[in-house]
Design a protein around this motif. Sequence first.
Motif, PDB file in Angstrom:
ATOM      1  N   LEU A   1      42.123  44.670  42.511  1.00  0.00           N
ATOM      2  CA  LEU A   1      42.028  43.789  43.184  1.00  0.00           C
ATOM      3  C   LEU A   1      41.860  42.908  42.408  1.00  0.00           C
ATOM      4  O   LEU A   1      43.006  41.818  42.536  1.00  0.00           O
ATOM      5  CB  LEU A   1      40.483  43.745  44.266  1.00  0.00           C
ATOM      6  CG  LEU A   1      40.242  42.255  44.353  1.00  0.00           C
ATOM      7  CD1 LEU A   1      41.259  42.387  46.018  1.00  0.00           C
ATOM      8  CD2 LEU A   1      38.648  42.524  45.891  1.00  0.00           C
ATOM      9  N   GLY A   2      41.149  42.797  40.824  1.00  0.00           N
ATOM     10  CA  GLY A   2      40.898  42.169  39.873  1.00  0.00           C
ATOM     11  C   GLY A   2      42.200  41.644  38.884  1.00  0.00           C
ATOM     12  O   GLY A   2      42.263  40.625  38.673  1.00  0.00           O
ATOM     13  N   THR A   3      42.906  42.263  38.900  1.00  0.00           N
ATOM     14  CA  THR A   3      44.532  42.250  39.011  1.00  0.00           C
ATOM     15  C   THR A   3      45.687  41.227  39.775  1.00  0.00           C
ATOM     16  O   THR A   3      46.033  40.481  39.073  1.00  0.00           O
ATOM     17  CB  THR A   3      44.785  43.945  38.341  1.00  0.00           C
ATOM     18  OG1 THR A   3      44.478  44.125  37.262  1.00  0.00           O
ATOM     19  CG2 THR A   3      46.835  43.442  37.566  1.00  0.00           C
ATOM     20  N   TYR A   4      45.514  41.679  41.244  1.00  0.00           N
ATOM     21  CA  TYR A   4      46.414  40.881  41.883  1.00  0.00           C
ATOM     22  C   TYR A   4      45.446  39.768  42.333  1.00  0.00           C
ATOM     23  O   TYR A   4      46.414  38.397  42.469  1.00  0.00           O
ATOM     24  CB  TYR A   4      45.693  41.754  43.065  1.00  0.00           C
ATOM     25  CG  TYR A   4      46.038  40.589  44.512  1.00  0.00           C
ATOM     26  CD1 TYR A   4      47.684  40.536  44.490  1.00  0.00           C
ATOM     27  CD2 TYR A   4      45.439  39.903  45.457  1.00  0.00           C
ATOM     28  CE1 TYR A   4      48.428  40.323  45.907  1.00  0.00           C
ATOM     29  CE2 TYR A   4      45.412  39.265  45.812  1.00  0.00           C
ATOM     30  CZ  TYR A   4      47.024  39.467  46.465  1.00  0.00           C
ATOM     31  OH  TYR A   4      47.264  38.227  47.848  1.00  0.00           O
ATOM     32  N   ILE A   5      44.212  39.167  42.036  1.00  0.00           N
ATOM     33  CA  ILE A   5      43.088  38.316  41.547  1.00  0.00           C
ATOM     34  C   ILE A   5      44.662  37.276  40.697  1.00  0.00           C
ATOM     35  O   ILE A   5      44.668  35.918  40.755  1.00  0.00           O
ATOM     36  CB  ILE A   5      42.227  38.169  42.416  1.00  0.00           C
ATOM     37  CG1 ILE A   5      41.243  38.465  42.947  1.00  0.00           C
ATOM     38  CG2 ILE A   5      41.464  36.673  41.769  1.00  0.00           C
ATOM     39  CD1 ILE A   5      40.466  38.741  43.863  1.00  0.00           C
ATOM     40  N   ALA A   6      43.920  37.442  39.511  1.00  0.00           N
ATOM     41  CA  ALA A   6      44.404  37.303  38.074  1.00  0.00           C
ATOM     42  C   ALA A   6      45.766  36.712  39.124  1.00  0.00           C
ATOM     43  O   ALA A   6      46.197  36.065  37.697  1.00  0.00           O
ATOM     44  CB  ALA A   6      44.103  38.293  37.412  1.00  0.00           C
ATOM     45  N   THR A   7      46.707  37.409  39.186  1.00  0.00           N
ATOM     46  CA  THR A   7      48.499  37.255  39.143  1.00  0.00           C
ATOM     47  C   THR A   7      48.077  36.355  39.766  1.00  0.00           C
ATOM     48  O   THR A   7      49.455  35.461  40.331  1.00  0.00           O
ATOM     49  CB  THR A   7      48.959  38.532  39.498  1.00  0.00           C
ATOM     50  OG1 THR A   7      48.907  39.849  38.177  1.00  0.00           O
ATOM     51  CG2 THR A   7      50.784  38.374  39.344  1.00  0.00           C
ATOM     52  N   ASP A   8      47.602  36.874  41.298  1.00  0.00           N
ATOM     53  CA  ASP A   8      47.742  35.313  42.006  1.00  0.00           C
ATOM     54  C   ASP A   8      47.366  34.128  41.995  1.00  0.00           C
ATOM     55  O   ASP A   8      47.743  33.219  42.107  1.00  0.00           O
ATOM     56  CB  ASP A   8      47.471  36.027  43.171  1.00  0.00           C
ATOM     57  CG  ASP A   8      47.842  35.321  44.743  1.00  0.00           C
ATOM     58  OD1 ASP A   8      48.751  35.883  45.939  1.00  0.00           O
ATOM     59  OD2 ASP A   8      47.055  33.970  45.229  1.00  0.00           O
ATOM     60  N   VAL A   9      46.174  33.706  41.801  1.00  0.00           N
ATOM     61  CA  VAL A   9      45.954  32.901  40.938  1.00  0.00           C
ATOM     62  C   VAL A   9      46.224  32.168  39.764  1.00  0.00           C
ATOM     63  O   VAL A   9      44.985  32.614  38.902  1.00  0.00           O
ATOM     64  CB  VAL A   9      44.196  32.517  41.531  1.00  0.00           C
ATOM     65  CG1 VAL A   9      43.659  31.187  41.397  1.00  0.00           C
ATOM     66  CG2 VAL A   9      43.537  32.606  42.932  1.00  0.00           C
ATOM     67  N   SER A  10      47.043  32.134  38.931  1.00  0.00           N
ATOM     68  CA  SER A  10      47.465  31.747  37.936  1.00  0.00           C
ATOM     69  C   SER A  10      48.814  30.614  37.986  1.00  0.00           C
ATOM     70  O   SER A  10      49.018  30.349  38.984  1.00  0.00           O
ATOM     71  CB  SER A  10      47.705  33.115  37.123  1.00  0.00           C
ATOM     72  OG  SER A  10      49.174  33.017  38.472  1.00  0.00           O
TER      73      SER A  10
END
Length: 367
Positions: free
Chosen positions: A51-60
């Motif tokens: 989830l952390g990786t997904y958020i960092a990728t999506d909100v970039s």
Amino acid sequence: MAEGGSSQDNLAYDNDTRLLVSRLLECPICLEQMRQPKSLPCLHSFCEECLGTYIATDVSGEMASILSFPCPVCRKITFPVKPSEDKTKWAQHFSTNYHITRLIDRLKRKDTKLICGPCKTTKNEENPAQLYCKTNGMLFCELCKSKFHDVVHKGCDITHITQTSMQHLEPVSPALCPTHSGQEMDCYCEDHRFVGCNKCIITEHRQCGSVKTTKEYIEKQINMDKLFDTASNSIERIVQTFDSQVDTIKRCQDDGLEDIQRLRLRINSHLDRKQVEITQQLNTAYKTEKAKVDLYKRKFQRLRASMLNTKESLRMALLREDYTESIELYQRGRAETEAFDDLLDELEKKHSPRSPSITKSNLVTKC
């Protein structure tokens, strides 16, 4: 004395149970057993790291200033618990899914060898248990049952056990309130969609108009099977429509190429150059439209798989009379059906005007 089922039945049941558990514990992102499961407000759960990786990728990039992100499964817009924190830490602040953690623990215990109690006390830990006394909660081999149990106990409820059947003899542990230690979370406030213990209800929801026990609430809810079946059938129809659209796009491409070839017979060098140009445009348009269709197809397929998983999980929770988990699964199902409606609206707004058959009213009517 109750007799166990046949070994073939136990094996089949064990395989079905393992398949169900693997689906329940599978992270939708990495498709492996969840590690440190975190739940979003829509009740979909993921590994904390995934989830952390997904958020960092999506909100970039250009989206870095946005303080929200869509759920990877249902696409529901989700806001972080602590927006001021760095985006790499958003995932760790979401609540831990203790139901999944409990299932993982039970799965680990399932692999533990069942040893006869009396034999274990004499350091003979290689002798497997064959019988379980429900009255005093002890495991016995055939010899120890006759030698120790039957000497002083009469009329006990004895059952033959396997690794699978032993799991079903374990009582469902009640969910405990994280605020009031030791208090069982057996109350539900419909006004705030809140599950808590008696103390939570008395201190924070005394003025609410509709407060019930978790059992009373779940027994009054409508059968979710109909909602799941309707949404599942709708998604299946949508996927079929997508396939039809891909065929139509392909036929349009073929027709365009044939037209170019016919024109080339009438125009010489100029048409040769135009044929290359238009062919490239058609191929690009086809790939672009097909990519859009494939994207929505994957979204609906993933949402349908999640709905079927939620439906089966709800059925299993009701069989276990785990009403707290049932409420969470019910709410998750409602969130998934809302996500389905949102996807239909998004599809109707964004789809190409050349495909008038893909509209919310047409699809829902067909389903």
